[in-house]
Motif scaffolding. Structure first.
Motif, short mmCIF file in Angstrom:
data_model
loop_
_atom_site.label_atom_id
_atom_site.label_comp_id
_atom_site.label_asym_id
_atom_site.label_seq_id
_atom_site.Cartn_x
_atom_site.Cartn_y
_atom_site.Cartn_z
N ILE A 55 4.23 124.58 -19.27
CA ILE A 55 3.35 123.84 -20.19
C ILE A 55 3.44 122.34 -19.91
CG2 ILE A 55 3.02 123.19 -22.62
CD1 ILE A 55 3.89 126.06 -23.35
N THR A 56 4.67 121.87 -19.63
CA THR A 56 4.85 120.45 -19.31
C THR A 56 4.08 120.07 -18.05
OG1 THR A 56 7.05 120.51 -20.32
CG2 THR A 56 6.55 118.64 -18.89
N ASP A 57 4.07 120.96 -17.06
CA ASP A 57 3.30 120.70 -15.84
C ASP A 57 1.81 120.54 -16.16
OD1 ASP A 57 4.99 120.46 -13.59
OD2 ASP A 57 5.43 122.60 -13.66
N VAL A 58 1.32 121.36 -17.08
CA VAL A 58 -0.08 121.27 -17.50
C VAL A 58 -0.34 119.94 -18.21
CG1 VAL A 58 -1.86 122.28 -18.98
CG2 VAL A 58 -0.38 123.77 -17.63
N ILE A 59 0.60 119.54 -19.08
CA ILE A 59 0.46 118.27 -19.80
C ILE A 59 0.42 117.11 -18.81
CG2 ILE A 59 1.61 116.68 -21.39
CD1 ILE A 59 2.69 119.14 -22.87
N LEU A 60 1.31 117.15 -17.82
CA LEU A 60 1.34 116.08 -16.82
C LEU A 60 0.04 116.03 -16.02
CD1 LEU A 60 4.97 116.25 -15.38
CD2 LEU A 60 3.94 114.35 -16.58
N VAL A 63 -3.16 115.65 -19.17
CA VAL A 63 -3.04 114.63 -20.22
C VAL A 63 -2.54 113.31 -19.63
CG1 VAL A 63 -1.98 114.01 -22.42
CG2 VAL A 63 -2.63 116.39 -21.97
N VAL A 64 -1.42 113.36 -18.93
CA VAL A 64 -0.85 112.15 -18.33
C VAL A 64 -1.56 111.79 -17.03
CG1 VAL A 64 1.32 111.05 -17.60
CG2 VAL A 64 1.36 112.81 -19.36
N LYS A 65 -2.34 112.75 -16.48
CA LYS A 65 -3.09 112.54 -15.23
C LYS A 65 -2.15 112.29 -14.06
CE LYS A 65 -6.96 112.75 -17.52
NZ LYS A 65 -7.82 113.96 -17.45
N MET A 66 -1.08 113.08 -13.99
CA MET A 66 -0.14 112.99 -12.88
C MET A 66 0.08 114.37 -12.29
SD MET A 66 2.73 110.25 -14.23
CE MET A 66 3.47 110.08 -12.59
N PRO A 67 -0.89 114.89 -11.52
CA PRO A 67 -0.72 116.21 -10.91
C PRO A 67 0.37 116.19 -9.85
CG PRO A 67 -2.65 115.13 -10.02
CD PRO A 67 -2.16 114.26 -11.15
N ARG A 68 0.94 117.34 -9.60
CA ARG A 68 1.98 117.45 -8.57
C ARG A 68 1.35 117.24 -7.20
NH1 ARG A 68 7.09 119.87 -8.19
NH2 ARG A 68 7.60 120.71 -6.13
N SER A 69 1.88 116.29 -6.44
CA SER A 69 1.32 115.99 -5.13
C SER A 69 2.37 115.30 -4.27
CB SER A 69 0.08 115.09 -5.26
OG SER A 69 -0.37 114.67 -4.00
N PHE A 70 2.54 115.80 -3.04
CA PHE A 70 3.45 115.16 -2.09
C PHE A 70 2.73 114.12 -1.25
CE2 PHE A 70 5.87 119.12 -2.83
CZ PHE A 70 7.12 118.57 -3.09
N LYS A 71 1.40 114.08 -1.35
CA LYS A 71 0.63 113.15 -0.53
C LYS A 71 0.66 111.72 -1.08
CE LYS A 71 -2.61 116.71 1.06
NZ LYS A 71 -4.03 117.13 1.12
N LYS A 72 1.07 111.57 -2.35
CA LYS A 72 1.06 110.25 -2.98
C LYS A 72 2.36 109.48 -2.78
CE LYS A 72 -2.38 111.38 -6.49
NZ LYS A 72 -2.74 111.31 -7.92
N GLY A 73 3.27 110.06 -2.03
CA GLY A 73 4.48 109.33 -1.68
C GLY A 73 5.68 109.65 -2.57
N ALA A 74 6.85 109.26 -2.06
CA ALA A 74 8.11 109.57 -2.76
C ALA A 74 8.21 108.86 -4.09
CB ALA A 74 9.29 109.21 -1.87
N PHE A 84 8.29 114.10 -16.27
CA PHE A 84 8.51 115.52 -16.57
C PHE A 84 9.73 115.69 -17.46
CE2 PHE A 84 10.40 119.64 -15.88
CZ PHE A 84 9.32 120.51 -15.93
N GLN A 85 10.83 115.03 -17.12
CA GLN A 85 12.05 115.16 -17.91
C GLN A 85 11.88 114.59 -19.31
OE1 GLN A 85 14.93 113.36 -15.17
NE2 GLN A 85 15.83 115.38 -14.84
N LEU A 86 11.19 113.44 -19.41
CA LEU A 86 11.00 112.82 -20.71
C LEU A 86 10.17 113.69 -21.65
CD1 LEU A 86 10.36 109.09 -19.68
CD2 LEU A 86 12.41 110.05 -20.75
N ILE A 87 9.21 114.42 -21.10
CA ILE A 87 8.36 115.28 -21.92
C ILE A 87 8.99 116.64 -22.13
CG2 ILE A 87 6.12 116.47 -22.03
CD1 ILE A 87 4.95 114.13 -20.44
#
Length: 286
Positions: A55-60, A63-74, A84-87
């Motif tokens: 559910i947190t992944d969906v919120i990110l 809602v937060v507009k931060m999808p999981r992506s390795f292309k955006k850098g470390a 993710f941890q804060l939510i």
């Protein structure tokens, strides 16, 4: 199923398993009184933890507009993991606290929902979350480093090619201090500006020589004067740099530096300003 999705699910399962093992070892919430039934409750708590992670992944993502992506850098990944941890940590604590109230309280009276119980649960889950975060950071350290090096390589490639915004830097500019002194220079000749106490050092090239002029001014004043030039950015609290005069970006031992043409000096890049530097280089290419 996409490889990224499989990796996400695997990561969440391992993280949840770590939490369940920690609860099995320390047996909080009166789990030690349940004997073999405690393992059933641990499995249920694991399912709750995993479900809330998803559910947190969906919120990110939405809602937060931060999808999981390795292309955006470390840097993006580290920032996303922090979000993710804060939510996730308060939500997991809430889920477990509700399970304590509706299921475990039948056997142990102290499990009724209350602020004290929630804070107790939050402290336990926060500890687990911190330990899990250290594990994943160590596990993916080499991957993050390789991503950072690849990102630096791509930025250096862009710096080595003519960029459209560099062509518009041929005009002259008058930089004024708070007193009567001033410096007139071509924007394209500006190397960097350094804050030194109540003064700024304006370093620029003149007839293939590096010249330094002192102005009594603040970095904020310099930023406001140069805000219309997207290739001139703050790379550090004490430095404004003209990216058009950057010869190379160097990353070494966790620190990033900009090598300046003509003078061959290196300027530090703070983590808080690195995103602005990257954005300016990428924007100049478009």
């Amino acid at each position: 199923m996409k490889q990224g999705r499989i990796e996400t699910i695997t990561t969440r399962i391992i993280s949840t398993t770590f939490m369940v093992v920690a609860l099995a070892v320390f047996k909080p919430f009166g789990l030690e009184t349940w004997q073999w039934q405690a393992y059933v409750h641990l499995v249920a708590l694991g399912v709750i933890g995993f479900s809330i992670c998803m559910i947190t992944d969906v919120i990110l993502k939405y809602v937060v507009k931060m999808p999981r992506s390795f292309k955006k850098g470390a840097e993006y990944i580290i920032r996303r993991n922090l979000w993710f941890q804060l939510i996730n940590t308060p939500l997991v604590a809430l889920g477990i606290c509700l399970y304590r109230h509706f299921v475990l309280s039948d056997h142990i009276e102290g499990n009724q929902f209350s602020l004290v119980n929630y804070l107790e649960t939050l402290a336990i889950i926060a500890f687990c979350s911190f330990a899990i975060g250290l594990y994943w950071r160590f596990k993916f350290r080499s991957k993050y480093l390789s991503m950072e090096l690849e990102e630096i390589r791509e930025l250096n490639e862009k710096l080595s090619t003519p960029l459209p915004h560099r062509e518009g830097l041929g005009e002259s500019l008058l930089l004024r201090g708070t007193t009567n002194e001033s410096v007139t220079l071509q924007i394209s000749h500006l190397l960097y500006i350094e804050a030194v106490g109540n003064y700024v050092k304006v370093n620029h090239s003149l007839n293939d020589q590096v010249r330094t002029d002192m102005l009594r001014a603040t970095m904020k004043q310099m930023e406001e004067t140069l805000q219309d030039y997207p290739m001139i950015v703050r790379c550090h609290r004490a430095f404004l740099v003209n990216l058009g005069q950057v010869e190379q970006i160097v990353s070494h031992s966790g620190s990033t530096q900009l090598l300046i043409k003509h003078c061959h000096e290196s300027l530090p890049v703070s983590r808080s300003n690195m995103a602005q530097v990257k954005a300016a280089i990428k924007q100049a290419e478009s």
